[in-house]
Write a protein that holds these residues in place. Structure first.
Motif, PDB file in Angstrom:
ATOM      1  N   VAL A  57       6.367  -6.093   6.627  1.00 16.08           N
ATOM      2  CA  VAL A  57       7.745  -5.981   6.166  1.00 16.08           C
ATOM      3  C   VAL A  57       8.307  -4.608   6.523  1.00 16.08           C
ATOM      4  O   VAL A  57       7.704  -3.582   6.210  1.00 16.08           O
ATOM      5  N   LYS A  58       9.458  -4.586   7.205  1.00 16.87           N
ATOM      6  CA  LYS A  58      10.180  -3.370   7.604  1.00 16.87           C
ATOM      7  C   LYS A  58       9.277  -2.376   8.334  1.00 16.87           C
ATOM      8  O   LYS A  58       9.298  -1.186   8.065  1.00 16.87           O
ATOM      9  N   VAL A  65       6.189  14.934  -4.974  1.00 16.97           N
ATOM     10  CA  VAL A  65       5.649  15.860  -5.978  1.00 16.97           C
ATOM     11  C   VAL A  65       5.720  15.240  -7.368  1.00 16.97           C
ATOM     12  O   VAL A  65       4.818  15.397  -8.183  1.00 16.97           O
ATOM     13  N   GLY A  66       6.749  14.485  -7.667  1.00 13.14           N
ATOM     14  CA  GLY A  66       6.912  13.875  -8.982  1.00 13.14           C
ATOM     15  C   GLY A  66       6.084  12.619  -9.194  1.00 13.14           C
ATOM     16  O   GLY A  66       6.152  12.013 -10.251  1.00 13.14           O
ATOM     17  N   GLY A  67       5.296  12.225  -8.229  1.00 10.57           N
ATOM     18  CA  GLY A  67       4.467  11.035  -8.364  1.00 10.57           C
ATOM     19  C   GLY A  67       5.136   9.767  -7.857  1.00 10.57           C
ATOM     20  O   GLY A  67       4.574   8.690  -7.965  1.00 10.57           O
ATOM     21  N   GLN A  68       6.342   9.879  -7.306  1.00 14.13           N
ATOM     22  CA  GLN A  68       7.040   8.723  -6.769  1.00 14.13           C
ATOM     23  C   GLN A  68       6.591   8.470  -5.320  1.00 14.13           C
ATOM     24  O   GLN A  68       6.488   9.404  -4.543  1.00 14.13           O
ATOM     25  N   PRO A  69       6.315   7.219  -4.959  1.00 14.77           N
ATOM     26  CA  PRO A  69       5.903   6.937  -3.572  1.00 14.77           C
ATOM     27  C   PRO A  69       7.072   7.092  -2.606  1.00 14.77           C
ATOM     28  O   PRO A  69       8.185   6.663  -2.884  1.00 14.77           O
ATOM     29  N   THR A  70       6.837   7.753  -1.474  1.00 16.01           N
ATOM     30  CA  THR A  70       7.877   7.920  -0.474  1.00 16.01           C
ATOM     31  C   THR A  70       7.679   6.983   0.707  1.00 16.01           C
ATOM     32  O   THR A  70       8.640   6.523   1.296  1.00 16.01           O
ATOM     33  N   SER A  74       0.854  -1.193   0.000  1.00 15.44           N
ATOM     34  CA  SER A  74       0.000   0.000   0.000  1.00 15.44           C
ATOM     35  C   SER A  74       0.884   1.236   0.000  1.00 15.44           C
ATOM     36  O   SER A  74       1.839   1.324   0.773  1.00 15.44           O
ATOM     37  N   TYR A  75       0.559   2.172  -0.857  1.00 13.71           N
ATOM     38  CA  TYR A  75       1.306   3.430  -0.929  1.00 13.71           C
ATOM     39  C   TYR A  75       0.648   4.445  -0.006  1.00 13.71           C
ATOM     40  O   TYR A  75      -0.529   4.762  -0.140  1.00 13.71           O
ATOM     41  N   VAL A  81       2.766  -9.456   4.202  1.00 12.64           N
ATOM     42  CA  VAL A  81       2.727 -10.803   3.641  1.00 12.64           C
ATOM     43  C   VAL A  81       1.865 -11.658   4.568  1.00 12.64           C
ATOM     44  O   VAL A  81       2.130 -11.733   5.762  1.00 12.64           O
ATOM     45  N   GLN A  82       0.822 -12.272   4.006  1.00 12.63           N
ATOM     46  CA  GLN A  82      -0.062 -13.149   4.772  1.00 12.63           C
ATOM     47  C   GLN A  82       0.166 -14.578   4.294  1.00 12.63           C
ATOM     48  O   GLN A  82       0.055 -14.863   3.098  1.00 12.63           O
ATOM     49  N   TYR A  83       0.497 -15.482   5.214  1.00 18.20           N
ATOM     50  CA  TYR A  83       0.706 -16.888   4.898  1.00 18.20           C
ATOM     51  C   TYR A  83      -0.535 -17.683   5.264  1.00 18.20           C
ATOM     52  O   TYR A  83      -1.172 -17.423   6.282  1.00 18.20           O
TER      53      TYR A  83
END
Length: 73
Positions: free
Chosen positions: A64-65, A38-43, A32-33, A49-51
């Protein structure tokens, strides 16, 4: 007749038992973002992860992280 039916029955049962063995685990990876630059890149992103077991029941959920030190939770 029994001499033919019994070996064919064993072959069919062995094939169905072999189909139930798994090499790995079933899982769903989702990303999920949360924030965009500003440039449209996700920060900021959130990764999960679901097992699942062989019957589709949730076995474990890993974020994760997600810790402040960047480790999996």
């Amino acid at each position: 007749m029994k001499k033919i039916i019994i070996p064919i029955g064993f072959l069919l049962m062995a094939h169905s038992a072999h189909a139930q063995l798994t090499q790995g685990e079933n899982y769903v990876y989702s990303k999920s973002y949360l924030d965009y630059n500003v440039g449209g890149q996700p920060t900021k992103t959130s990764e999960t992860v679901q097992y699942f077991d062989g019957l589709g029941r949730a076995k474990q959920v890993v974020n994760v992280k997600a810790s402040p030190l960047g480790r999996d939770v």
